[in-house]
Scaffold this active site. Structure first.
Site: not given
Ligand code: NDP
Length: 489
Positions: A186, A238-241, A243, A260, A294, A391
Protein backbone atom coordinates in the site's frame (compact mmCIF):
# COMPACT_ATOMS: atom_id res chain seq x y z
CA UNK A 1 25.64 40.23 -8.11
CA UNK A 2 24.47 40.91 -4.57
CA UNK A 3 24.65 38.31 -1.80
CA UNK A 4 21.27 37.02 -3.00
CA UNK A 5 20.36 34.52 -5.70
CA UNK A 6 21.55 34.34 -9.25
CA UNK A 7 18.75 35.09 -11.68
CA UNK A 8 17.89 32.01 -13.71
CA UNK A 9 15.34 31.73 -16.49
CA UNK A 10 12.74 29.09 -15.60
CA UNK A 11 13.75 25.61 -16.79
CA UNK A 12 10.59 23.56 -16.40
CA UNK A 13 10.63 19.83 -17.12
CA UNK A 14 7.83 18.92 -19.54
CA UNK A 15 4.80 17.14 -18.18
CA UNK A 16 3.94 15.71 -21.56
CA UNK A 17 6.00 12.57 -20.89
CA UNK A 18 3.44 11.51 -18.28
CA UNK A 19 0.23 9.90 -19.42
CA UNK A 20 -2.11 10.37 -16.46
CA UNK A 21 -5.36 8.45 -16.38
CA UNK A 22 -8.35 10.18 -14.85
CA UNK A 23 -8.92 7.28 -12.47
CA UNK A 24 -7.06 4.19 -11.28
CA UNK A 25 -8.28 0.82 -10.07
CA UNK A 26 -6.39 -1.57 -7.81
CA UNK A 27 -3.61 -3.77 -9.16
CA UNK A 28 -4.58 -7.29 -8.11
CA UNK A 29 -3.65 -10.57 -9.77
CA UNK A 30 -1.80 -8.79 -12.56
CA UNK A 31 -4.72 -6.58 -13.63
CA UNK A 32 -6.22 -3.24 -12.77
CA UNK A 33 -9.57 -4.04 -11.15
CA UNK A 34 -12.40 -1.95 -9.70
CA UNK A 35 -12.99 -1.97 -5.98
CA UNK A 36 -15.36 -4.53 -4.45
CA UNK A 37 -16.20 -2.55 -1.34
CA UNK A 38 -14.19 0.66 -1.35
CA UNK A 39 -14.55 4.21 -2.57
CA UNK A 40 -12.56 6.67 -4.65
CA UNK A 41 -10.38 9.56 -3.46
CA UNK A 42 -8.43 12.28 -5.20
CA UNK A 43 -4.70 12.76 -5.28
CA UNK A 44 -3.48 16.34 -5.76
CA UNK A 45 -0.28 18.09 -6.71
CA UNK A 46 0.89 19.73 -3.46
CA UNK A 47 2.57 22.49 -5.45
CA UNK A 48 -0.66 23.70 -7.07
CA UNK A 49 -3.52 21.81 -5.37
CA UNK A 50 -4.54 20.61 -8.86
CA UNK A 51 -6.35 17.28 -8.82
CA UNK A 52 -4.14 14.79 -10.68
CA UNK A 53 -6.32 11.67 -10.65
CA UNK A 54 -8.91 9.65 -8.78
CA UNK A 55 -7.58 6.64 -6.94
CA UNK A 56 -9.30 3.71 -5.27
CA UNK A 57 -9.57 3.45 -1.51
CA UNK A 58 -9.39 -0.31 -1.02
CA UNK A 59 -11.70 -1.88 1.54
CA UNK A 60 -11.21 -5.12 3.50
CA UNK A 61 -12.71 -7.25 0.74
CA UNK A 62 -10.25 -5.74 -1.76
CA UNK A 63 -7.35 -6.40 0.59
CA UNK A 64 -8.52 -9.97 1.02
CA UNK A 65 -8.64 -10.43 -2.75
CA UNK A 66 -5.09 -9.05 -3.06
CA UNK A 67 -3.72 -11.31 -0.30
CA UNK A 68 -5.37 -14.34 -1.91
CA UNK A 69 -3.86 -13.43 -5.29
CA UNK A 70 -0.45 -13.11 -3.65
CA UNK A 71 -0.87 -16.49 -1.93
CA UNK A 72 -1.85 -18.24 -5.15
CA UNK A 73 1.13 -16.73 -6.98
CA UNK A 74 3.43 -17.73 -4.12
CA UNK A 75 2.24 -21.34 -4.03
CA UNK A 76 1.97 -21.94 -7.74
CA UNK A 77 4.65 -19.85 -9.48
CA UNK A 78 6.96 -17.58 -7.56
CA UNK A 79 7.85 -19.74 -4.56
CA UNK A 80 8.76 -22.79 -6.70
CA UNK A 81 10.60 -20.74 -9.36
CA UNK A 82 14.41 -20.99 -9.41
CA UNK A 83 16.32 -18.01 -8.07
CA UNK A 84 17.95 -17.61 -11.45
CA UNK A 85 14.59 -17.12 -13.15
CA UNK A 86 13.31 -14.78 -10.45
CA UNK A 87 16.49 -12.76 -10.92
CA UNK A 88 15.72 -12.34 -14.62
CA UNK A 89 12.38 -10.74 -13.81
CA UNK A 90 14.02 -8.38 -11.32
CA UNK A 91 16.68 -7.35 -13.86
CA UNK A 92 13.89 -6.72 -16.36
CA UNK A 93 12.01 -4.52 -13.89
CA UNK A 94 15.23 -2.62 -13.09
CA UNK A 95 15.85 -1.94 -16.77
CA UNK A 96 12.25 -0.82 -17.32
CA UNK A 97 12.57 1.63 -14.42
CA UNK A 98 15.64 3.03 -16.13
CA UNK A 99 13.91 3.20 -19.50
CA UNK A 100 10.92 4.99 -18.01
CA UNK A 101 13.00 7.06 -15.58
CA UNK A 102 11.96 10.44 -16.92
CA UNK A 103 8.27 9.58 -16.80
CA UNK A 104 8.63 8.24 -13.25
CA UNK A 105 10.59 11.31 -12.12
CA UNK A 106 8.05 13.78 -13.47
CA UNK A 107 5.17 11.81 -11.98
CA UNK A 108 6.93 11.60 -8.61
CA UNK A 109 7.55 15.34 -8.52
CA UNK A 110 3.96 16.07 -9.55
CA UNK A 111 2.37 13.85 -6.91
CA UNK A 112 4.87 14.39 -4.08
CA UNK A 113 6.08 17.98 -4.60
CA UNK A 114 9.79 17.13 -4.49
CA UNK A 115 12.18 18.94 -6.88
CA UNK A 116 12.66 17.20 -10.23
CA UNK A 117 16.43 17.39 -9.65
CA UNK A 118 16.00 15.01 -6.71
CA UNK A 119 13.45 12.65 -8.23
CA UNK A 120 15.52 12.50 -11.44
CA UNK A 121 18.98 12.19 -9.83
CA UNK A 122 18.24 10.39 -6.56
CA UNK A 123 14.86 8.66 -6.15
CA UNK A 124 14.48 6.96 -9.51
CA UNK A 125 18.12 5.91 -10.11
CA UNK A 126 18.26 4.50 -6.57
CA UNK A 127 14.98 2.63 -7.08
CA UNK A 128 16.44 1.00 -10.22
CA UNK A 129 19.68 0.29 -8.35
CA UNK A 130 17.77 -1.59 -5.64
CA UNK A 131 16.19 -3.88 -8.23
CA UNK A 132 19.55 -4.46 -9.92
CA UNK A 133 21.22 -5.18 -6.59
CA UNK A 134 18.62 -7.65 -5.31
CA UNK A 135 18.31 -9.26 -8.76
CA UNK A 136 21.93 -10.24 -8.25
CA UNK A 137 21.11 -11.94 -4.93
CA UNK A 138 18.16 -13.99 -6.23
CA UNK A 139 20.27 -16.99 -7.33
CA UNK A 140 22.87 -16.70 -4.55
CA UNK A 141 20.73 -16.85 -1.44
CA UNK A 142 22.38 -20.01 -0.14
CA UNK A 143 25.65 -18.03 0.09
CA UNK A 144 24.11 -15.09 1.96
CA UNK A 145 24.79 -16.50 5.40
CA UNK A 146 21.25 -17.54 6.31
CA UNK A 147 21.67 -21.28 6.11
CA UNK A 148 22.29 -23.71 3.29
CA UNK A 149 18.73 -23.69 2.00
CA UNK A 150 16.97 -20.45 2.97
CA UNK A 151 13.24 -20.37 2.18
CA UNK A 152 10.94 -17.44 1.43
CA UNK A 153 8.54 -16.35 4.17
CA UNK A 154 5.39 -16.27 2.01
CA UNK A 155 3.12 -13.26 1.48
CA UNK A 156 4.55 -9.90 2.58
CA UNK A 157 2.21 -7.03 3.51
CA UNK A 158 4.06 -3.76 2.96
CA UNK A 159 2.96 -0.26 3.96
CA UNK A 160 5.04 2.74 2.89
CA UNK A 161 5.02 6.53 3.45
CA UNK A 162 4.83 9.52 1.12
CA UNK A 163 8.33 10.97 1.38
CA UNK A 164 10.11 8.68 -1.14
CA UNK A 165 7.20 6.88 -2.78
CA UNK A 166 8.92 4.86 -5.52
CA UNK A 167 12.18 4.44 -3.61
CA UNK A 168 10.41 3.03 -0.54
CA UNK A 169 8.49 0.71 -2.84
CA UNK A 170 11.81 -0.53 -4.24
CA UNK A 171 13.29 -0.98 -0.74
CA UNK A 172 10.32 -3.18 0.09
CA UNK A 173 9.54 -5.07 -3.11
CA UNK A 174 13.03 -5.81 -4.50
CA UNK A 175 14.37 -7.91 -1.56
CA UNK A 176 10.97 -9.57 -0.99
CA UNK A 177 10.76 -10.77 -4.60
CA UNK A 178 14.42 -11.75 -4.79
CA UNK A 179 13.87 -14.10 -1.84
CA UNK A 180 10.81 -15.69 -3.45
CA UNK A 181 8.01 -13.91 -1.57
CA UNK A 182 4.97 -12.28 -3.11
CA UNK A 183 3.69 -8.89 -1.95
CA UNK A 184 0.68 -6.73 -1.25
CA UNK A 185 1.86 -3.13 -1.03
CA UNK A 186 0.00 0.00 0.00
CA UNK A 187 1.48 3.34 -1.04
CA UNK A 188 0.66 6.42 1.05
CA UNK A 189 -2.69 8.12 0.47
CA UNK A 190 -1.09 11.32 -0.86
CA UNK A 191 1.43 9.68 -3.23
CA UNK A 192 -0.05 6.63 -4.96
CA UNK A 193 0.77 7.42 -8.60
CA UNK A 194 4.29 6.06 -9.09
CA UNK A 195 3.28 2.80 -7.39
CA UNK A 196 0.47 2.50 -9.94
CA UNK A 197 2.90 3.20 -12.77
CA UNK A 198 5.15 0.54 -11.24
CA UNK A 199 2.20 -1.85 -11.55
CA UNK A 200 2.20 -1.13 -15.29
CA UNK A 201 5.92 -1.87 -15.34
CA UNK A 202 5.20 -5.27 -13.73
CA UNK A 203 2.76 -5.97 -16.57
CA UNK A 204 5.32 -4.83 -19.13
CA UNK A 205 7.90 -7.15 -17.55
CA UNK A 206 5.45 -10.07 -17.81
CA UNK A 207 5.77 -10.65 -14.09
CA UNK A 208 3.47 -13.55 -13.23
CA UNK A 209 0.05 -12.30 -12.04
CA UNK A 210 -0.28 -11.90 -8.26
CA UNK A 211 3.44 -11.64 -7.48
CA UNK A 212 3.03 -7.89 -6.92
CA UNK A 213 -0.32 -6.43 -5.84
CA UNK A 214 -0.78 -2.70 -5.25
CA UNK A 215 -3.73 -1.62 -3.15
CA UNK A 216 -4.21 2.11 -2.68
CA UNK A 217 -6.01 3.69 0.25
CA UNK A 218 -5.53 5.41 3.59
CA UNK A 219 -4.62 4.22 7.09
CA UNK A 220 -7.56 1.79 7.31
CA UNK A 221 -6.37 -0.02 4.17
CA UNK A 222 -2.90 -0.32 5.71
CA UNK A 223 -4.42 -1.68 8.89
CA UNK A 224 -6.44 -4.26 6.92
CA UNK A 225 -3.22 -5.51 5.30
CA UNK A 226 -1.37 -5.68 8.60
CA UNK A 227 -4.21 -7.54 10.30
CA UNK A 228 -4.97 -9.98 7.47
CA UNK A 229 -4.24 -13.49 8.64
CA UNK A 230 -2.98 -14.54 5.21
CA UNK A 231 -0.02 -12.17 5.56
CA UNK A 232 3.19 -13.83 6.82
CA UNK A 233 5.40 -10.81 7.10
CA UNK A 234 4.69 -7.12 7.70
CA UNK A 235 7.13 -4.43 6.53
CA UNK A 236 6.31 -0.87 7.52
CA UNK A 237 7.95 2.51 7.08
CA UNK A 238 6.30 5.54 8.65
CA UNK A 239 5.64 7.25 11.95
CA UNK A 240 6.70 5.77 15.27
CA UNK A 241 3.11 6.06 16.52
CA UNK A 242 1.67 3.86 13.75
CA UNK A 243 4.71 1.57 14.01
CA UNK A 244 3.93 0.93 17.67
CA UNK A 245 0.28 0.18 16.83
CA UNK A 246 1.44 -2.31 14.18
CA UNK A 247 3.86 -3.99 16.61
CA UNK A 248 0.98 -4.39 19.07
CA UNK A 249 -1.36 -5.81 16.44
CA UNK A 250 1.09 -8.47 15.18
CA UNK A 251 2.36 -9.43 18.66
CA UNK A 252 1.48 -13.05 19.40
CA UNK A 253 0.73 -13.91 15.76
CA UNK A 254 2.86 -15.93 13.32
CA UNK A 255 3.80 -12.76 11.46
CA UNK A 256 7.35 -11.50 11.15
CA UNK A 257 7.71 -7.72 11.26
CA UNK A 258 10.24 -5.03 10.37
CA UNK A 259 9.64 -1.38 11.28
CA UNK A 260 11.45 1.63 9.92
CA UNK A 261 10.23 4.61 11.92
CA UNK A 262 11.07 8.18 12.82
CA UNK A 263 14.31 9.94 13.63
CA UNK A 264 15.82 13.08 15.09
CA UNK A 265 19.37 12.81 13.84
CA UNK A 266 22.27 14.82 15.18
CA UNK A 267 24.62 16.37 12.65
CA UNK A 268 27.77 17.13 14.66
CA UNK A 269 30.23 19.78 13.42
CA UNK A 270 33.64 19.99 15.11
CA UNK A 271 35.83 23.08 14.94
CA UNK A 272 38.39 21.38 12.70
CA UNK A 273 35.81 20.49 10.03
CA UNK A 274 36.08 21.99 6.55
CA UNK A 275 33.33 24.49 7.23
CA UNK A 276 32.13 25.17 3.68
CA UNK A 277 31.70 21.46 3.10
CA UNK A 278 30.03 21.07 6.47
CA UNK A 279 27.55 23.83 5.58
CA UNK A 280 26.70 21.98 2.35
CA UNK A 281 26.21 18.86 4.45
CA UNK A 282 23.97 20.67 6.92
CA UNK A 283 21.85 22.04 4.06
CA UNK A 284 21.66 18.63 2.39
CA UNK A 285 20.94 17.02 5.74
CA UNK A 286 17.83 19.04 6.51
CA UNK A 287 16.57 20.68 3.31
CA UNK A 288 16.91 17.69 0.96
CA UNK A 289 13.36 16.56 0.12
CA UNK A 290 11.94 19.48 2.18
CA UNK A 291 13.20 17.73 5.31
CA UNK A 292 10.64 14.94 4.76
CA UNK A 293 13.36 12.42 5.53
CA UNK A 294 13.33 10.00 8.46
CA UNK A 295 17.11 10.22 8.76
CA UNK A 296 17.24 14.03 8.23
CA UNK A 297 19.95 15.87 10.17
CA UNK A 298 17.34 17.88 12.04
CA UNK A 299 19.49 18.62 15.12
CA UNK A 300 22.65 20.53 14.33
CA UNK A 301 25.28 20.29 17.07
CA UNK A 302 28.05 22.86 16.50
CA UNK A 303 31.21 23.17 18.55
CA UNK A 304 30.89 26.42 20.43
CA UNK A 305 34.07 28.14 19.17
CA UNK A 306 32.94 27.94 15.51
CA UNK A 307 29.25 28.54 16.18
CA UNK A 308 29.15 32.17 14.93
CA UNK A 309 31.08 31.35 11.80
CA UNK A 310 28.98 28.29 10.95
CA UNK A 311 25.73 30.15 11.55
CA UNK A 312 26.86 33.03 9.41
CA UNK A 313 27.85 30.79 6.50
CA UNK A 314 24.73 28.67 6.89
CA UNK A 315 22.40 31.67 6.66
CA UNK A 316 24.25 32.98 3.63
CA UNK A 317 23.93 29.58 1.95
CA UNK A 318 20.27 29.26 2.88
CA UNK A 319 19.56 32.65 1.31
CA UNK A 320 20.59 31.15 -2.06
CA UNK A 321 18.17 28.20 -1.89
CA UNK A 322 15.54 28.32 -4.59
CA UNK A 323 12.11 27.39 -3.32
CA UNK A 324 9.28 26.81 -5.79
CA UNK A 325 7.98 24.83 -8.76
CA UNK A 326 9.07 21.21 -8.26
CA UNK A 327 9.22 20.69 -12.03
CA UNK A 328 11.71 23.53 -12.51
CA UNK A 329 15.21 22.07 -12.84
CA UNK A 330 16.67 25.00 -10.87
CA UNK A 331 14.53 24.33 -7.80
CA UNK A 332 16.29 23.25 -4.59
CA UNK A 333 13.32 23.03 -2.24
CA UNK A 334 9.87 21.98 -3.42
CA UNK A 335 6.39 21.85 -1.89
CA UNK A 336 5.37 20.37 1.46
CA UNK A 337 3.60 17.11 0.71
CA UNK A 338 0.17 17.87 2.15
CA UNK A 339 -1.91 20.49 3.93
CA UNK A 340 -1.86 18.25 7.00
CA UNK A 341 1.92 18.01 7.05
CA UNK A 342 2.20 21.78 6.54
CA UNK A 343 -0.02 22.30 9.59
CA UNK A 344 2.15 19.96 11.65
CA UNK A 345 5.34 21.80 10.65
CA UNK A 346 3.77 25.22 11.32
CA UNK A 347 2.45 24.10 14.71
CA UNK A 348 5.77 22.70 15.92
CA UNK A 349 7.56 25.83 14.68
CA UNK A 350 5.16 27.98 16.69
CA UNK A 351 5.87 25.81 19.72
CA UNK A 352 9.60 26.45 19.16
CA UNK A 353 9.04 30.20 19.29
CA UNK A 354 6.71 29.96 22.28
CA UNK A 355 9.37 27.96 24.13
CA UNK A 356 11.88 30.78 23.57
CA UNK A 357 13.99 29.61 20.62
CA UNK A 358 14.86 32.18 17.99
CA UNK A 359 13.47 31.60 14.51
CA UNK A 360 15.11 32.62 11.25
CA UNK A 361 13.75 31.79 7.80
CA UNK A 362 15.50 32.14 4.49
CA UNK A 363 14.21 35.14 2.57
CA UNK A 364 12.16 33.69 -0.29
CA UNK A 365 8.88 34.27 -2.01
CA UNK A 366 6.48 31.40 -1.59
CA UNK A 367 3.90 30.63 -4.29
CA UNK A 368 0.29 31.64 -3.52
CA UNK A 369 -1.24 28.25 -4.17
CA UNK A 370 -0.08 24.93 -2.80
CA UNK A 371 1.68 23.99 0.43
CA UNK A 372 4.92 25.79 1.18
CA UNK A 373 7.26 26.41 4.08
CA UNK A 374 10.43 28.50 3.92
CA UNK A 375 13.70 26.81 5.00
CA UNK A 376 13.96 27.69 8.68
CA UNK A 377 16.46 27.43 11.53
CA UNK A 378 15.98 27.79 15.25
CA UNK A 379 18.86 28.95 17.44
CA UNK A 380 19.01 29.12 21.23
CA UNK A 381 17.52 25.62 21.32
CA UNK A 382 18.00 23.50 24.43
CA UNK A 383 17.58 19.77 24.77
CA UNK A 384 14.30 20.24 26.60
CA UNK A 385 12.63 22.05 23.69
CA UNK A 386 10.05 20.06 21.78
CA UNK A 387 11.70 21.11 18.49
CA UNK A 388 14.87 19.35 19.72
CA UNK A 389 13.01 16.16 20.65
CA UNK A 390 10.16 15.62 18.21
CA UNK A 391 10.37 14.76 14.53
CA UNK A 392 9.16 17.83 12.60
CA UNK A 393 9.54 16.17 9.20
CA UNK A 394 9.93 19.48 7.40
CA UNK A 395 12.57 22.06 6.43
CA UNK A 396 13.23 23.11 10.02
CA UNK A 397 16.62 22.83 11.74
CA UNK A 398 17.25 23.10 15.48
CA UNK A 399 20.73 24.37 16.34
CA UNK A 400 22.48 23.44 19.60
CA UNK A 401 26.08 23.78 20.72
CA UNK A 402 28.67 21.65 22.54
CA UNK A 403 32.18 22.11 23.89
CA UNK A 404 33.79 18.65 24.11
CA UNK A 405 33.43 15.43 22.11
CA UNK A 406 31.93 13.73 25.16
CA UNK A 407 29.26 16.42 25.41
CA UNK A 408 28.54 16.04 21.68
CA UNK A 409 27.98 12.30 22.14
CA UNK A 410 25.76 12.80 25.17
CA UNK A 411 23.58 15.37 23.42
CA UNK A 412 23.46 13.43 20.14
CA UNK A 413 22.27 10.29 21.96
CA UNK A 414 19.77 12.17 24.11
CA UNK A 415 16.77 11.21 21.98
CA UNK A 416 14.26 8.38 21.90
CA UNK A 417 15.31 7.80 18.28
CA UNK A 418 18.46 6.38 16.70
CA UNK A 419 18.29 6.19 12.94
CA UNK A 420 21.26 8.21 11.73
CA UNK A 421 23.94 10.74 12.67
CA UNK A 422 26.58 12.84 10.94
CA UNK A 423 30.10 13.80 12.04
CA UNK A 424 32.17 16.58 10.49
CA UNK A 425 35.84 16.65 11.42
CA UNK A 426 39.23 16.45 9.80
CA UNK A 427 40.40 13.70 12.17
CA UNK A 428 39.84 10.09 11.16
CA UNK A 429 40.43 8.93 14.74
CA UNK A 430 37.67 11.21 15.99
CA UNK A 431 35.28 9.88 13.38
CA UNK A 432 35.88 6.34 14.63
CA UNK A 433 35.65 7.42 18.28
CA UNK A 434 32.30 9.11 17.58
CA UNK A 435 30.93 6.29 15.42
CA UNK A 436 31.64 3.85 18.26
CA UNK A 437 29.56 5.88 20.68
CA UNK A 438 26.68 7.25 18.61
CA UNK A 439 23.57 5.11 19.05
CA UNK A 440 22.42 5.35 15.45
CA UNK A 441 21.94 2.79 12.68
CA UNK A 442 23.90 4.88 10.17
CA UNK A 443 26.74 7.29 10.94
CA UNK A 444 27.86 9.47 8.05
CA UNK A 445 31.34 10.98 8.15
CA UNK A 446 31.88 14.28 6.32
CA UNK A 447 28.77 13.63 4.27
CA UNK A 448 25.04 13.20 4.88
CA UNK A 449 21.99 11.51 3.37
CA UNK A 450 24.00 9.09 1.26
CA UNK A 451 22.17 5.94 0.26
CA UNK A 452 23.30 2.82 -1.50
CA UNK A 453 21.48 -0.47 -2.05
CA UNK A 454 24.47 -2.44 -0.76
CA UNK A 455 24.43 -0.69 2.61
CA UNK A 456 22.04 -1.72 5.41
CA UNK A 457 19.78 0.94 6.90
CA UNK A 458 17.68 0.86 10.06
CA UNK A 459 17.22 2.13 13.56
CA UNK A 460 18.03 1.80 17.23
CA UNK A 461 15.47 2.45 19.97
CA UNK A 462 12.18 3.98 18.76
CA UNK A 463 13.46 4.30 15.21
CA UNK A 464 12.38 0.71 14.69
CA UNK A 465 13.92 -2.68 14.22
CA UNK A 466 15.20 -4.79 11.38
CA UNK A 467 17.47 -3.66 8.57
CA UNK A 468 16.70 -2.84 4.96
CA UNK A 469 19.29 -2.80 2.19
CA UNK A 470 22.40 -4.85 1.63
CA UNK A 471 22.80 -8.49 2.61
CA UNK A 472 21.14 -7.69 5.94
CA UNK A 473 17.98 -6.69 4.08
CA UNK A 474 17.53 -10.28 2.90
CA UNK A 475 17.15 -11.57 6.47
CA UNK A 476 13.67 -10.12 6.86
CA UNK A 477 12.38 -12.07 3.88
CA UNK A 478 13.89 -15.49 4.53
CA UNK A 479 13.25 -18.38 6.86
CA UNK A 480 16.51 -20.10 7.60
CA UNK A 481 16.94 -23.55 6.12
CA UNK A 482 19.21 -24.32 9.03
CA UNK A 483 18.41 -22.27 12.16
CA UNK A 484 21.84 -22.77 13.75
CA UNK A 485 23.60 -21.27 10.76
CA UNK A 486 21.09 -18.43 10.66
CA UNK A 487 21.83 -17.56 14.27
CA UNK A 488 25.54 -17.31 13.46
CA UNK A 489 24.98 -15.12 10.38
P1 NDP B 1 1.93 7.34 8.95
O1 NDP B 1 2.82 6.52 9.79
O2 NDP B 1 0.53 7.52 9.37
O3 NDP B 1 1.90 6.76 7.46
C1 NDP B 1 2.74 5.76 6.92
C2 NDP B 1 1.92 4.74 6.15
O4 NDP B 1 1.13 3.96 7.04
C3 NDP B 1 0.94 5.34 5.17
O5 NDP B 1 0.82 4.51 4.04
C4 NDP B 1 -0.33 5.35 5.98
O6 NDP B 1 -1.49 5.47 5.22
C5 NDP B 1 -0.26 4.02 6.69
N1 NDP B 1 -1.04 3.90 7.92
C6 NDP B 1 -1.59 4.87 8.68
N2 NDP B 1 -2.21 4.33 9.74
C7 NDP B 1 -2.04 2.99 9.66
C8 NDP B 1 -2.44 1.88 10.49
N3 NDP B 1 -3.11 2.05 11.61
N4 NDP B 1 -2.09 0.62 10.11
C9 NDP B 1 -1.36 0.42 9.00
N5 NDP B 1 -0.97 1.43 8.19
C10 NDP B 1 -1.29 2.71 8.51
O7 NDP B 1 2.59 8.74 8.74
P2 NDP B 1 1.84 10.10 8.28
O8 NDP B 1 1.82 10.14 6.83
O9 NDP B 1 0.55 10.29 8.99
O10 NDP B 1 2.86 11.17 8.86
C11 NDP B 1 2.79 11.54 10.23
C12 NDP B 1 4.15 11.85 10.75
O11 NDP B 1 4.91 10.67 10.73
C13 NDP B 1 4.94 12.83 9.94
O12 NDP B 1 4.69 14.13 10.30
C14 NDP B 1 6.33 12.42 10.26
O13 NDP B 1 6.73 13.04 11.43
C15 NDP B 1 6.24 10.95 10.48
N6 NDP B 1 6.65 10.15 9.31
C16 NDP B 1 7.84 9.54 9.37
C17 NDP B 1 8.28 8.80 8.31
C18 NDP B 1 9.58 8.13 8.37
O14 NDP B 1 10.02 7.55 7.36
N7 NDP B 1 10.23 8.13 9.50
C19 NDP B 1 7.50 8.67 7.07
C20 NDP B 1 6.22 9.31 7.13
C21 NDP B 1 5.85 10.02 8.22
P3 NDP B 1 -1.95 6.99 4.83
O15 NDP B 1 -0.99 7.46 3.81
O16 NDP B 1 -3.25 6.86 4.26
O17 NDP B 1 -1.93 7.77 6.10
Amino acid sequence: MSAGKFEYAPAPESRSVVDLRSSYGLFVGGEFVPTADGRMFKTVSPATEEVLAEVTEAGTEDVDRAVRAARTAFDSVWGPMSGRDRGKFLFRIARLIQERARELAVLESLDNGKPIRESRDVDIPLAAAHFFYYAGWADKLEYAGFGADPRPVGVAGQVIPWNFPLLMLAWKIAPALACGNTVVLKPAETTPLTALLFAEICQQADLPPGVVNIVTGAGATGQAIVEHEGVDKVAFTGSTEVGKAIARSVAGTHKLVTLELGGKAANVVFDDAPLDQAVEGIVNGIFFNQGHVCCAGSRLLVQENVYDEVLDRLKRRMATLRVGDPLDKNTDVGAINSAEQLRRIATLSEVGEAEGAERWSAPCELPDRGYWFAPTIFTGVTQAHRIAREEIFGPVLSVLTFRTPAEAVEKANNTPYGLSAGVWTEKGSRILWMADRLRAGVVWANTFNRFDPTSPFGGYKESGHGREGGRHGLAAYLRAGNPKEAARA
